[in-house]
Scaffold this motif. Structure first.
Motif, PDB file in Angstrom:
ATOM      1  N   LEU A 233       0.494  -1.130  -0.090  1.00 54.22           N
ATOM      2  CA  LEU A 233       0.264  -0.034  -0.059  1.00 54.22           C
ATOM      3  C   LEU A 233       0.417   1.107  -0.202  1.00 54.22           C
ATOM      4  O   LEU A 233       1.820   1.176   0.585  1.00 54.22           O
ATOM      5  N   ASN A 234       0.924   2.106  -0.370  1.00 51.73           N
ATOM      6  CA  ASN A 234       1.148   3.520  -0.625  1.00 51.73           C
ATOM      7  C   ASN A 234       0.654   4.754   0.318  1.00 51.73           C
ATOM      8  O   ASN A 234      -0.369   3.767   1.453  1.00 51.73           O
ATOM      9  N   PHE A 235       1.366   5.268   0.931  1.00 54.58           N
ATOM     10  CA  PHE A 235       0.589   6.217   1.674  1.00 54.58           C
ATOM     11  C   PHE A 235      -0.429   6.448   1.987  1.00 54.58           C
ATOM     12  O   PHE A 235      -1.167   6.356   3.141  1.00 54.58           O
ATOM     13  N   SER A 236      -1.294   6.968   1.368  1.00 55.56           N
ATOM     14  CA  SER A 236      -2.428   7.659   0.831  1.00 55.56           C
ATOM     15  C   SER A 236      -3.661   6.480   1.077  1.00 55.56           C
ATOM     16  O   SER A 236      -4.880   6.565   1.494  1.00 55.56           O
ATOM     17  N   GLU A 237      -3.417   5.938   0.049  1.00 56.97           N
ATOM     18  CA  GLU A 237      -3.815   4.144   0.721  1.00 56.97           C
ATOM     19  C   GLU A 237      -3.833   3.341   2.248  1.00 56.97           C
ATOM     20  O   GLU A 237      -5.195   2.852   2.705  1.00 56.97           O
ATOM     21  N   LYS A 238      -3.007   3.717   2.822  1.00 57.86           N
ATOM     22  CA  LYS A 238      -3.750   3.810   4.299  1.00 57.86           C
ATOM     23  C   LYS A 238      -3.883   4.746   4.779  1.00 57.86           C
ATOM     24  O   LYS A 238      -4.459   4.324   5.818  1.00 57.86           O
ATOM     25  N   VAL A 239      -3.468   6.273   4.802  1.00 57.10           N
ATOM     26  CA  VAL A 239      -4.357   6.427   5.098  1.00 57.10           C
ATOM     27  C   VAL A 239      -6.468   6.498   5.121  1.00 57.10           C
ATOM     28  O   VAL A 239      -6.931   6.663   5.705  1.00 57.10           O
ATOM     29  N   ALA A 240      -6.600   6.497   3.425  1.00 55.57           N
ATOM     30  CA  ALA A 240      -7.713   5.880   3.154  1.00 55.57           C
ATOM     31  C   ALA A 240      -8.715   4.186   4.325  1.00 55.57           C
ATOM     32  O   ALA A 240     -10.186   5.242   4.610  1.00 55.57           O
ATOM     33  N   ARG A 241      -7.406   3.641   4.986  1.00 57.40           N
ATOM     34  CA  ARG A 241      -7.370   2.184   5.152  1.00 57.40           C
ATOM     35  C   ARG A 241      -8.087   2.712   7.048  1.00 57.40           C
ATOM     36  O   ARG A 241      -9.009   2.386   7.228  1.00 57.40           O
ATOM     37  N   VAL A 242      -7.975   4.019   6.999  1.00 51.18           N
ATOM     38  CA  VAL A 242      -7.783   4.549   8.812  1.00 51.18           C
ATOM     39  C   VAL A 242      -9.099   5.418   8.384  1.00 51.18           C
ATOM     40  O   VAL A 242      -9.709   5.148   9.555  1.00 51.18           O
ATOM     41  N   ILE A 243      -9.141   5.982   7.295  1.00 48.39           N
ATOM     42  CA  ILE A 243     -10.476   7.112   7.398  1.00 48.39           C
ATOM     43  C   ILE A 243     -11.604   6.438   7.388  1.00 48.39           C
ATOM     44  O   ILE A 243     -12.379   7.102   8.479  1.00 48.39           O
ATOM     45  N   THR A 244     -11.682   5.351   6.895  1.00 49.72           N
ATOM     46  CA  THR A 244     -13.177   4.655   6.677  1.00 49.72           C
ATOM     47  C   THR A 244     -13.909   4.295   7.518  1.00 49.72           C
ATOM     48  O   THR A 244     -14.627   4.306   7.792  1.00 49.72           O
ATOM     49  N   PRO A 245     -13.092   3.206   8.756  1.00 53.23           N
ATOM     50  CA  PRO A 245     -14.148   2.956   9.734  1.00 53.23           C
ATOM     51  C   PRO A 245     -14.791   4.032  11.088  1.00 53.23           C
ATOM     52  O   PRO A 245     -15.337   4.115  11.992  1.00 53.23           O
ATOM     53  N   LEU A 246     -13.729   5.418  10.606  1.00 55.27           N
ATOM     54  CA  LEU A 246     -13.892   6.542  11.570  1.00 55.27           C
ATOM     55  C   LEU A 246     -14.822   7.337  10.958  1.00 55.27           C
ATOM     56  O   LEU A 246     -15.271   8.277  12.047  1.00 55.27           O
ATOM     57  N   LEU A 247     -15.329   6.904   9.667  1.00 52.92           N
ATOM     58  CA  LEU A 247     -16.671   7.533   9.351  1.00 52.92           C
ATOM     59  C   LEU A 247     -17.576   8.337   9.850  1.00 52.92           C
ATOM     60  O   LEU A 247     -18.508   8.856   9.349  1.00 52.92           O
ATOM     61  N   ASN A 248     -18.191   6.403  10.034  1.00 55.16           N
ATOM     62  CA  ASN A 248     -19.541   6.850  11.106  1.00 55.16           C
ATOM     63  C   ASN A 248     -20.055   7.642  11.661  1.00 55.16           C
ATOM     64  O   ASN A 248     -19.901   8.345  13.122  1.00 55.16           O
ATOM     65  N   GLY A 249     -20.719   8.792  11.108  1.00 48.12           N
ATOM     66  CA  GLY A 249     -21.346   9.584  11.732  1.00 48.12           C
ATOM     67  C   GLY A 249     -20.534  10.880  12.057  1.00 48.12           C
ATOM     68  O   GLY A 249     -20.903  11.538  12.940  1.00 48.12           O
TER      69      GLY A 249
END
Length: 336
Positions: A233-249
């Motif tokens: 994974l490049n760094f932006s993909e790692k950031v995207a993976r962190v962002i996703t579960p934090l999006l709820n609400g």
């Protein structure tokens, strides 16, 4: 960004559960293009939306809404890949649970999150991430994972006194009586999270087939495989993976994402700039890609999708979706 995918070994669990419930799975598997060759491939994966549709179709065919609970009963350590083999050779139940959760990514990736094992007030907690809102397409997933962990704990240790309670995030379903048949412990619905609660004394129960040398050999291979997955994974993909579960609400901030990555916010910002993007661009792109996947591949309502992506209202989500794709969500679905 896709919602995720899992090894076809989970389809094998579903197949075994259908047979155990006196339902022939062959026709349903054929409808989804799952051949014997595909099922035997160690590299074959199935997308999570497709797996949910397969489970829903199997429940409709079998008329057994508790299919997920039976899937858990039919789960063996080998169905979990190298993580399951590590659990099988682990010295004790605590180490086995840690292995199953920590190395889950090798056989299953979900953009919504990852399972975790930790100790709370002396109890072991094997927690499966939230996949709310719940509906007929995903209830069986939580059922199957938690039921699988419950029965594996008993099988690995050869004991029936390991589990304190089974906690389910969703409300009590219509088939709730079936839970008492599969679990010989307290069953709790409408809980803050999905989890198997393990008794403090059970954490040190030895695994019947434990072998220290085999465990260390498997751990060495699993660590190498996990590093390959992460290095891919490049760094932006790692950031995207962190962002996703934090999006709820809510909308995750740079500070919160940086904390999850164990980095300073300025370091995250710099690394993203080095790849030619900003944090806001990664956030927007992640939302856009997930929005398209949710609209195309799930049965969630627009209100549910809006919540999952951190929008304040369905109207705000619809405006953003039209800005991203040029058309409204309903029209986009009809287009495909």
């Amino acid at each position: 960004m896709k919602l995720g995918d899992i090894s076809v070994s989970y389809v094998e669990i579903l197949r075994k559960a259908m047979l155990a419930l006196d339902s022939n799975p062959q026709l349903t598997l054929q409808q989804f293009g799952l051949t014997d060759v595909t099922m035997a491939s160690p590299d074959a994966r199935i997308s999570i939306p497709r797996f949910m549709r397969l489970g829903f179709a199997s429940i409709q065919f079998s008329q057994k809404p508790w299919l997920g609970l039976e899937m858990g009963l039919q789960t063996s350590a080998t169905n979990l890949g190298i993580a399951g083999l590590m659990a099988l050779s682990a010295p004790d139940l605590s180490t086995a649970c840690k292995s199953i959760c920590h190395y889950e990514l090798l056989s299953s990736y979900n953009a919504r999150g990852q399972s975790a094992f930790y100790i709370s007030d002396g109890y072991g907690v094997a927690q499966f991430y939230s996949i709310s809102p719940y509906n007929s397409f995903n209830l069986f997933v939580a059922d199957s994972v938690l039921s699988g962990w419950y029965h594996l704990a008993k099988w690995l240790t050869g004991r029936d006194d390991c589990i304190e309670a089974m906690c389910f995030e969703f409300d009590e379903p219509e088939y709730s009586a079936a839970y008492r048949e599969y679990f010989d412990c307290d069953v709790r619905f409408s809980q803050p999270y999905n989890a198997v609660i393990i008794k403090p004394e059970a954490l040190s129960y030895p695994v019947v087939h434990g072998c220290a040398s085999t465990y260390e050999l498997l751990k060495r291979q699993a660590d190498a495989d996990l590093e390959k997955v992460r290095m891919g994974l490049n760094f932006s993909e790692k950031v995207a993976r962190v962002i996703t579960p934090l999006l709820n609400g809510s909308t995750p901030t740079l500070d919160r994402v940086a904390e999850q990555l164990n980095m300073a916010p300025w370091t995250v910002r710099r690394k993203l700039v080095d790849e030619g993007v900003t944090f806001q661009q990664v956030l927007n792109n992640t939302r856009r890609d997930l929005a398209i996947s949710y609209v195309k591949d799930t049965a969630f309502t627009l209100g549910e999708i809006a919540y999952l992506l951190g929008f304040g209202s369905p109207t705000a989500f619809q405006r953003a979706f039209k800005r991203w794709t040029g058309i409204a969500p309903g029209s986009y679905l009809q287009k495909d």
